[in-house]
Design a protein around this motif. Sequence first.
Motif, short mmCIF file in Angstrom:
data_model
loop_
_atom_site.label_atom_id
_atom_site.label_comp_id
_atom_site.label_asym_id
_atom_site.label_seq_id
_atom_site.Cartn_x
_atom_site.Cartn_y
_atom_site.Cartn_z
N VAL A 91 -13.30 60.99 53.57
CA VAL A 91 -13.40 61.23 54.73
C VAL A 91 -12.36 60.41 55.43
N GLN A 92 -12.28 59.10 55.40
CA GLN A 92 -11.35 58.48 55.78
C GLN A 92 -10.07 58.77 55.49
N PRO A 93 -9.74 58.89 54.54
CA PRO A 93 -8.07 59.43 54.34
C PRO A 93 -7.74 60.80 54.64
N LEU A 94 -8.70 61.52 54.92
CA LEU A 94 -8.38 63.03 55.62
C LEU A 94 -8.48 62.99 56.88
N THR A 95 -9.15 62.13 57.59
CA THR A 95 -9.39 62.26 59.20
C THR A 95 -8.97 60.89 59.75
N GLY A 96 -8.85 59.81 59.02
CA GLY A 96 -8.59 58.37 59.83
C GLY A 96 -9.85 57.81 60.40
N TYR A 97 -10.87 58.58 60.33
CA TYR A 97 -12.07 58.10 60.81
C TYR A 97 -13.14 57.47 59.70
N ILE A 98 -13.72 56.50 60.02
CA ILE A 98 -15.04 55.99 59.15
C ILE A 98 -16.27 56.66 59.26
N ARG A 99 -17.20 56.74 58.25
CA ARG A 99 -18.34 57.31 58.61
C ARG A 99 -19.26 56.39 59.59
#
Length: 158
Positions: A91-99
Amino acid sequence: MKKTNAARVLDRMKIAYELGEYAFDEEHLGAEHVAAEIGLPLDQVFKTLVARGDGREVVMACVPGSGDLDLKALAALAGFKKVEMVPLKEVQPLTGYIRGGVSPLAPKKAYRLFIDASALSFPFISVSAGQRGLQIKVAPGDLVAATGALVGSLVKDR
């Protein structure tokens, strides 16, 4: 309260919104906690989920905190045979956002976004502003306009 990229996108588009901070902890990153902290019904607090269609294309889906994403419905709306949730580590590598801080606005890359139609029944909904502890209240029609989202039924029948 610092502005996030998600808020800056709305600023640039001259879309009205309200930023709101809330207390969070690593143990309680779910929509239930956010809704309780900001004083909104769970149906009005939308979580942003990341999925992959047909093993290739990454898409994002916003669904009410009270519901579960219907992967078959998302696949149909997006034109895929099947959709799977992206593993948390991606998720973070794809979006730049953390859970707990995934925003439908300003991900690292422009992914197609799908929003559950129930959003349109509210004057505003709350989505992550792109970091834990910060939410954006925005009119659902404005969120659709800002993101180019497709709206459809995305929640499993209860």
